[in-house]
Motif scaffolding. Structure first.
Motif, PDB file in Angstrom:
ATOM      1  N   LEU A   1      36.316  22.041   4.671  1.00 19.54           N
ATOM      2  CA  LEU A   1      35.750  21.615   5.914  1.00 19.54           C
ATOM      3  C   LEU A   1      36.791  20.836   7.061  1.00 19.54           C
ATOM      4  N   LEU A   2      38.119  20.824   6.641  1.00 21.70           N
ATOM      5  CA  LEU A   2      39.355  20.125   7.549  1.00 21.70           C
ATOM      6  C   LEU A   2      38.769  21.053   8.904  1.00 21.70           C
ATOM      7  N   PRO A   3      38.101  22.464   9.396  1.00 24.76           N
ATOM      8  CA  PRO A   3      37.887  22.251  10.982  1.00 24.76           C
ATOM      9  C   PRO A   3      37.071  21.618  10.914  1.00 24.76           C
ATOM     10  N   LEU A   4      35.645  21.660  10.636  1.00 24.80           N
ATOM     11  CA  LEU A   4      34.404  20.973  10.687  1.00 24.80           C
ATOM     12  C   LEU A   4      34.746  19.797  11.056  1.00 24.80           C
ATOM     13  N   VAL A   5      35.658  19.104  10.924  1.00 28.12           N
ATOM     14  CA  VAL A   5      35.641  17.320  10.656  1.00 28.12           C
ATOM     15  C   VAL A   5      35.689  17.060  12.421  1.00 28.12           C
ATOM     16  N   PRO A   6      34.535  16.098  12.107  1.00 27.03           N
ATOM     17  CA  PRO A   6      34.025  15.641  14.234  1.00 27.03           C
ATOM     18  C   PRO A   6      35.114  15.095  14.917  1.00 27.03           C
ATOM     19  N   GLY A   7      36.768  15.353  14.605  1.00 23.40           N
ATOM     20  CA  GLY A   7      37.138  14.168  15.178  1.00 23.40           C
ATOM     21  C   GLY A   7      37.625  14.313  16.400  1.00 23.40           C
ATOM     22  N   GLY A   8      37.235  15.357  17.264  1.00 27.55           N
ATOM     23  CA  GLY A   8      37.154  15.562  18.787  1.00 27.55           C
ATOM     24  C   GLY A   8      36.233  14.293  19.512  1.00 27.55           C
ATOM     25  N   GLY A   9      35.171  14.434  18.410  1.00 26.55           N
ATOM     26  CA  GLY A   9      34.201  13.463  18.960  1.00 26.55           C
ATOM     27  C   GLY A   9      34.754  11.762  18.660  1.00 26.55           C
TER      28      GLY A   9
ATOM     29  N   ALA B   1      36.146   6.019  25.940  1.00 28.12           N
ATOM     30  CA  ALA B   1      34.811   6.413  26.763  1.00 28.12           C
ATOM     31  C   ALA B   1      34.777   4.228  26.345  1.00 28.12           C
ATOM     32  N   THR B   2      35.582   4.028  25.024  1.00 33.27           N
ATOM     33  CA  THR B   2      34.666   2.671  24.317  1.00 33.27           C
ATOM     34  C   THR B   2      35.706   2.024  25.869  1.00 33.27           C
ATOM     35  N   VAL B   3      37.550   2.379  24.948  1.00 40.91           N
ATOM     36  CA  VAL B   3      38.323   1.413  25.974  1.00 40.91           C
ATOM     37  C   VAL B   3      38.587   1.638  27.444  1.00 40.91           C
ATOM     38  N   GLU B   4      37.630   2.334  27.927  1.00 42.48           N
ATOM     39  CA  GLU B   4      37.734   2.799  29.478  1.00 42.48           C
ATOM     40  C   GLU B   4      36.649   1.563  29.585  1.00 42.48           C
ATOM     41  N   GLY B   5      35.366   1.788  28.863  1.00 34.82           N
ATOM     42  CA  GLY B   5      34.204   0.432  29.302  1.00 34.82           C
ATOM     43  C   GLY B   5      32.771   1.223  29.711  1.00 34.82           C
TER      44      GLY B   5
ATOM     45  N   GLU C   1      28.049   6.001  27.632  1.00 35.03           N
ATOM     46  CA  GLU C   1      28.633   7.541  27.124  1.00 35.03           C
ATOM     47  C   GLU C   1      29.394   7.310  25.367  1.00 35.03           C
ATOM     48  N   ALA C   2      29.854   6.242  25.041  1.00 34.51           N
ATOM     49  CA  ALA C   2      30.387   5.697  24.206  1.00 34.51           C
ATOM     50  C   ALA C   2      29.485   5.657  23.253  1.00 34.51           C
ATOM     51  N   LEU C   3      28.403   5.228  23.273  1.00 32.36           N
ATOM     52  CA  LEU C   3      26.747   5.286  22.468  1.00 32.36           C
ATOM     53  C   LEU C   3      26.519   6.958  22.312  1.00 32.36           C
ATOM     54  N   LEU C   4      26.229   7.759  23.314  1.00 33.79           N
ATOM     55  CA  LEU C   4      25.880   9.065  23.326  1.00 33.79           C
ATOM     56  C   LEU C   4      27.239   9.377  22.084  1.00 33.79           C
ATOM     57  N   LEU C   5      27.934   9.658  22.772  1.00 34.17           N
ATOM     58  CA  LEU C   5      28.551  10.231  22.091  1.00 34.17           C
ATOM     59  C   LEU C   5      29.225   9.627  20.111  1.00 34.17           C
ATOM     60  N   GLY C   6      29.173   8.268  20.116  1.00 32.50           N
ATOM     61  CA  GLY C   6      28.965   8.386  18.841  1.00 32.50           C
ATOM     62  C   GLY C   6      28.106   8.423  18.465  1.00 32.50           C
TER      63      GLY C   6
ATOM     64  N   SER D   1      25.846  11.267  18.337  1.00 35.33           N
ATOM     65  CA  SER D   1      26.986  12.378  18.057  1.00 35.33           C
ATOM     66  C   SER D   1      26.905  12.553  17.078  1.00 35.33           C
ATOM     67  N   THR D   2      28.601  12.394  17.556  1.00 32.33           N
ATOM     68  CA  THR D   2      29.633  12.674  15.679  1.00 32.33           C
ATOM     69  C   THR D   2      28.754  11.463  15.029  1.00 32.33           C
ATOM     70  N   LEU D   3      28.259  10.366  15.157  1.00 27.48           N
ATOM     71  CA  LEU D   3      27.354  10.518  13.475  1.00 27.48           C
ATOM     72  C   LEU D   3      26.438  11.565  12.858  1.00 27.48           C
ATOM     73  N   THR D   4      25.513  11.865  13.834  1.00 29.49           N
ATOM     74  CA  THR D   4      24.694  12.653  13.250  1.00 29.49           C
ATOM     75  C   THR D   4      25.062  13.969  13.233  1.00 29.49           C
ATOM     76  N   SER D   5      26.763  14.364  13.258  1.00 26.02           N
ATOM     77  CA  SER D   5      27.444  15.860  12.730  1.00 26.02           C
ATOM     78  C   SER D   5      28.059  15.371  11.273  1.00 26.02           C
ATOM     79  N   ALA D   6      28.445  14.646  11.595  1.00 26.29           N
ATOM     80  CA  ALA D   6      28.710  13.911   9.935  1.00 26.29           C
ATOM     81  C   ALA D   6      27.823  13.710   9.106  1.00 26.29           C
ATOM     82  N   GLY D   7      27.432  12.930   9.872  1.00 26.12           N
ATOM     83  CA  GLY D   7      25.500  13.598   8.771  1.00 26.12           C
ATOM     84  C   GLY D   7      24.834  14.468   8.392  1.00 26.12           C
ATOM     85  N   ALA D   8      25.317  15.171   8.372  1.00 29.31           N
ATOM     86  CA  ALA D   8      24.904  16.662   8.596  1.00 29.31           C
ATOM     87  C   ALA D   8      25.096  17.408   7.842  1.00 29.31           C
ATOM     88  N   ILE D   9      27.173  17.320   7.407  1.00 27.71           N
ATOM     89  CA  ILE D   9      28.063  17.546   6.661  1.00 27.71           C
ATOM     90  C   ILE D   9      28.320  17.357   5.376  1.00 27.71           C
ATOM     91  N   ALA D  10      27.707  16.416   5.717  1.00 25.80           N
ATOM     92  CA  ALA D  10      27.210  15.208   4.251  1.00 25.80           C
ATOM     93  C   ALA D  10      25.972  15.729   3.843  1.00 25.80           C
TER      94      ALA D  10
END
Length: 156
Positions: free
Chosen positions: A90-98, A105-109, A113-118, A120-129
């Motif tokens: 599963l290591l290559p599939l981990v959405p770490g880049g997201g 995006a959060t740090v930049e304020g 965009e941070a909510l959209l990216l977050g 997307s990343t959360l749904t990807s992790a949920g799909a893996i689980a």
């Protein structure tokens, strides 16, 4: 996607899985299987992205499902825990880049965009689980049915 590209994707995914297997002190014999599982999972993910034009979440699901099914099969054949093959695979599939892009995006304020990216990343992790849970539950059901048909009262 050309066949050479598919082979290259398989080698990169397998190399990443093999490197993690080595870092986790998995035996040399099992590193090969972990690399094959990781390479196949990353190949399925990449091919479904390229050919199917599907969303990233669906591709994560199919890649993780392949990894989980192969891990469960290898665990039954080798009589070892599926985690030995599942974690490196599963290591290559981990959405770490997201997650990195979400934090950036959060740090930049840029909270929109941070909510959209977050999300997307959360749904990807949920799909893996979900893929891991389906493969594990499917193995337990199949092994239980086979055991029942053979007359054993063993349910894993």
């Amino acid at each position: 996607m050309l066949w050479f590209d598919v082979l290259l994707v398989f080698l990169w995914g397998g190399g990443a899985a093999a490197a993690l297997s080595y870092c986790m002190n998995i035996s040399r014999y099992n590193i090969v299987f972990g690399a094959i599982v990781g390479g196949l999972g990353w190949t399925v993910y990449s091919v479904t992205i390229a050919v199917g034009q599907s969303a990233g979440t669906q591709s994560y699901f199919w890649g993780a499902l392949v990894v989980a099914i192969l891990s469960e099969i290898l665990a039954l054949v080798q009589k070892k825990p599926a985690t030995i093959y599942l974690v490196p695979g599963l290591l290559p599939l981990v959405p770490g880049g997201g997650m990195f892009e979400t934090m950036e995006a959060t740090v930049e304020g840029n909270l929109q965009e941070a909510l959209l990216l977050g999300f997307s990343t959360l749904t990807s992790a949920g799909a893996i689980a979900l893929a891991i849970a389906l493969a594990s539950s499917g193995k337990r059901i199949v092994v239980g049915i086979i055991g029942y048909l053979k007359g054993f009262k063993y349910l894993p």
